[in-house]
Every structure is written in C-alpha cells, then in structure tokens.
Design a protein around this motif. Structure first.
Motif, PDB file in Angstrom:
ATOM      1  N   ALA A 392       2.866  -1.366   9.332  1.00 28.29           N
ATOM      2  CA  ALA A 392       1.869  -0.490   8.531  1.00 28.29           C
ATOM      3  C   ALA A 392       1.828   0.813   8.815  1.00 28.29           C
ATOM      4  O   ALA A 392       1.800   1.583   8.329  1.00 28.29           O
ATOM      5  CB  ALA A 392       0.449  -1.353   8.374  1.00 28.29           C
ATOM      6  N   ALA A 393       1.777   1.047  10.256  1.00 29.31           N
ATOM      7  CA  ALA A 393       1.556   2.636  10.754  1.00 29.31           C
ATOM      8  C   ALA A 393       2.871   3.451  10.422  1.00 29.31           C
ATOM      9  O   ALA A 393       2.682   4.287   9.694  1.00 29.31           O
ATOM     10  CB  ALA A 393       1.223   2.585  12.483  1.00 29.31           C
ATOM     11  N   ARG A 396       2.748   3.881   6.610  1.00 27.15           N
ATOM     12  CA  ARG A 396       1.753   5.078   6.356  1.00 27.15           C
ATOM     13  C   ARG A 396       2.277   6.510   6.605  1.00 27.15           C
ATOM     14  O   ARG A 396       2.290   7.291   5.707  1.00 27.15           O
ATOM     15  CB  ARG A 396       0.367   4.870   6.920  1.00 27.15           C
ATOM     16  N   GLU A 397       2.969   6.536   7.679  1.00 25.69           N
ATOM     17  CA  GLU A 397       3.498   7.887   8.355  1.00 25.69           C
ATOM     18  C   GLU A 397       4.571   8.206   7.213  1.00 25.69           C
ATOM     19  O   GLU A 397       4.634   9.469   6.634  1.00 25.69           O
ATOM     20  CB  GLU A 397       3.862   7.949   9.482  1.00 25.69           C
ATOM     21  N   ARG A 399       4.752   7.294   3.961  1.00 25.05           N
ATOM     22  CA  ARG A 399       4.208   7.815   2.644  1.00 25.05           C
ATOM     23  C   ARG A 399       3.387   9.213   2.918  1.00 25.05           C
ATOM     24  O   ARG A 399       3.494  10.005   1.847  1.00 25.05           O
ATOM     25  CB  ARG A 399       2.904   6.881   2.278  1.00 25.05           C
TER      26      ARG A 399
END
Length: 437
Positions: A392-393, A396-397, A399
């Motif tokens: 998920a991290a 997120r980066e 995106r």
C-alpha cells in the motif's frame, strides 16, 4: 553408451540375499550364485547384441527457428530406426536459460514400423538467441536389461524476438487508412490544422471554417478545408534499467513494453509519421534516426530485439538530454519506464520538466497486478499484514508521482500489461485527432 536398466539392478539386488542364504544353509551349493551371475551377464550381452545399435537410431529435431518471447513453441523430435527397432525410446534436449520447458525436456516416443515422433513444448523467457547443443536418445534391448544411449550434437539456434502477436491479429484493421483514426474519409479532410483548400460552404460544415474575406471577394460563402498533418516525429523511448527488467506476469517488463511500442510504431509508420527508437539505462544504449514508411518497421523490430537486459539504475537526466539533442521540431515523446522509489522519481520529474517546454510527453506505466493484489488482500497473518502495508505504501508513492506528472502536463497511461498496446495506440490517435502536435 550401454548401461543396465532398473530391471537388471533389481534382479541383481534380489539375488544377493538369496545367494547369502544359500551359502549359509547349503554351503555345498555356493557356486550356484556364480552360475546365476554368469547367466545374467550372458543375458546382458545378448540383450545388447540383439537390439538396435547406436548407428541404427537417428533422431531429428525440427521446429520453428524463430519465436516470440512469452509465446509457446513446439519442437518436434522424430526418430527412425534402421534395424531391429525397439517399441519405444526416450529423447531429451539440453536446457537453455532463455527457454522454459513446462512439461520437461525429456519425452517418450512410441515407434511404429521403426518410426515415431513427439513434441516438446518450450516457452521463451527472454529475447536473444537460444542455442540447442545436444540431443540424447536412449532405448532398451529386447529383454529390457540394458539401456543403449546415443548423444548427438545439434547446433540449432532459436532466435527469440519481441512479441507482435497483437499487431498480426489486427493488421487487417490497421492496413485500412480510415481505421487509423476511426473516422470517415470526409471527416479526415475536415480535421487537422494544415490548410488544404477553399471549398464552397455546405450545410453541415463547421461555421468557424468560413473565410469571410474570401467570401466577400467572391460574393459567396467559402470555407477552409484542412487536412490531418503527416510526417510528425514520434520518438519511443524504452527504459531498460534494472526496474524495467524485473518480471511482470512471467515476463520482464521491458518485453511487455517492446510489444506495445512496436504496435504503435507500426500504426504511426502506416499513418505517414516518422518514428525513432531509443533505449537507455545508465547510458543511452539504442538510438535510431527517425524513419518513415511501412518498410522501415523491420528496422525498428530488429533494433527492439537487440535491447539488452540491464542491471544498472536508470539515469533519466543523461538519457533525456541525449534524446532531445538534435530535435528541431515539436515531437511526441513516448516513454516506457517504471520507478521504485521517490528519489529516482524526483530525478525523473526534473528531467521531464525541461522537455515539456517544447515537446509533448506521454508516459506509459504498466500496472503491477501482484502489488495491487497484496495491498487488497485481507491480511490473516503477521507476514501478510507486513506485505499489505508495504504494498500500500509503494502504491501510494506511485500515485503521488503520477499525480505530479499530470500536473506538469505529461500525459500518463496506466494499463495492465496485456492492454498497454491498445491503450497507447488510442492515446496516439487521440493526440493526432486533437492536433496536439
């Protein structure tokens, strides 16, 4: 080469306890064990003499000598026995790091009338030249006591090229000029920004195309007709660095990118544009001059096949600076890349910012379905929780970087590996229809 079969080994192993018991309980008959051993050796010699000799068995390996990466190919192994053919035999090929064998490299061949054949399916894993050096053939004698084996040198080469299956499947659509834009021939004349001619205004034409000065001079309504621009520069840049060479759904990302790039290059050449290919990692590796015409596609395909798999980090600053050297006109830059951290992405953003002042930049990113699956899966163990949080991290980066690219004015395509080609093609046709070049 001749050596015993499993049957012979089992018979020999079974006779040893019998000979031991015979020597213990009937010492006077100890020689029976030697007689049995001599009889077994005689059977082995007879079995080796009666069966087909090595020179009588001729294996032949045939099949396509060119294959697309990721597409299964089948090699045919045929055997012909000149004398005393066995009922069946086994054939095996040597392995190569560019090829995978889902069902193994050894196969069994049933002979009918001294002839037989079978196929060995192979899957090319990477581009390059896979050389098959050796084929082994073994068969049993009539009594099944000995194996006879023959080793032959092949020296066959399989050239593994980029996968252009999508191009072949849809070549009938691409060969039709109107299909390139999805418009009729009448609408192609009216689109674009390059002046073609003056024509009398008719009902249904765009009123904004009316030339009022010429209409006043000729005392009738005249409208401007435009044509779609040709001979645009389309530069396809492929990042072949460490991140792009990581596997995605069984194949390296760079091979997925090469297939999508060649699909768009073919359409661009058919549409009259000029296409060049550029590959880079820490340094520029492949660079071609802009070429035009459908015949130039063979050159681009050959250059794409020669892009090497690199373990180096990507240097965006050097690569993009080299890429734009000598570009004197506005061009469409299609960049296939992947970033794994924000530091490399920051360097990429700085390099791309200088390109937007003059050129139209289009980024193509392949979605990591495995990473998305880890982030979306319900964590049930501590290890799964760690994987989900890390995935998920990373997403997120990713995106955040994609959002910054779009705010800069970069066109970004995010698509699955099997949809990257059509998505890029649609984006290219959209750029042409909107006259962004």
């Amino acid at each position: 080469m001749i050596y015993p079969t499993r049957r012979t080994i089992l018979i020999t192993a079974g006779s040893a306890p019998a000979a031991f018991l015979l020597g213990v309980f009937a010492p006077g008959y100890w020689f029976v064990g030697l007689v049995f051993l001599g009889f077994l050796i005689a059977l082995l010699v007879l079995d080796a003499a009666l069966g087909a000799a090595g020179r009588d068995m001729a294996p032949i390996v045939s099949g396509p000598m060119s294959a697309a990466v990721g597409r299964e190919l089948a090699l045919t192994v045929s055997v012909r026995a000149a004398r005393a053919p066995p009922r069946w035999c086994e054939a095996a090929l040597d392995s190569h790091y560019l090829l995978a064998a889902p069902q193994g490299l050894r196969t069994r061949i049933v002979l009918h009338g001294g002839e037989g054949e079978t196929t060995i399916p192979l899957v090319p894993l990477r581009r390059g030249t896979a050389r098959l050096e050796t084929v082994w053939l073994r068969w049993q004698g009539p009594l099944g006591l000995v194996w006879k084996q023959r080793r032959l040198s092949l020296g066959e080469e399989i050239v593994i090229v980029p996968d252009i299956r999508a191009l072949r499947e849809r070549s009938a659509d691409f060969s039709h000029r109107d299909m390139l834009h999805g418009l009729t021939a009448r609408m192609q004349i009216g689109e674009g920004a390059e002046f073609e001619a003056l024509a009398e205004f008719q009902q249904g034409m765009d009123r904004r195309s009316i030339d009022w000065k010429q209409s006043a001079r000729h005392r009738r309504l005249l409208a401007k007709e435009y044509r779609t621009e040709r001979n645009n520069n389309v530069i396809i840049a492929l990042d072949s660095g460490r991140t792009m060479c990581e596997p995605l759904a069984g194949l390296p990302r760079i091979d997925r990118a090469v297939g999508a790039a060649l699909l768009t290059a073919f359409v661009a050449l058919k549409d009259g544009d000029r296409v060049s290919l550029f590959a880079f990692d820490s340094h520029p590796r492949v660079s071609s001059k802009p070429v035009s015409g459908a015949r130039a596609f063979t050159l681009l395909q050959r250059l794409a096949a020669g892009i090497e798999y690199s373990e180096r980090e990507t240097n965006y600053t050097l690569a993009l600076a080299t890429l734009t050297t000598g570009l004197n006109r506005r061009s469409l830059l299609v960049i296939f890349t992947e970033f794994s951290d924000t530091i490399s992405a920051e360097l990429m953003l700085q390099a791309v910012g200088t390109l937007l002042k003059r050129h139209l930049v289009l980024f193509v990113l392949l979605r990591d379905e495995e990473l998305e699956g880890l982030a979306a899966a319900a964590p049930e163990t501590p290890e799964a929780v760690t994987k989900a949080v890390t995935a998920a991290a990373l997403l997120r980066e990713r995106r955040l970087v994609v959002g910054r690219l779009r705010r800069l004015g970069v066109h970004v395509i995010e698509a699955a590996h099997d949809q990257a080609g059509p998505a890029l093609l649609n984006a290219y046709l959209g750029v042409k229809q909107r006259n962004l070049l």
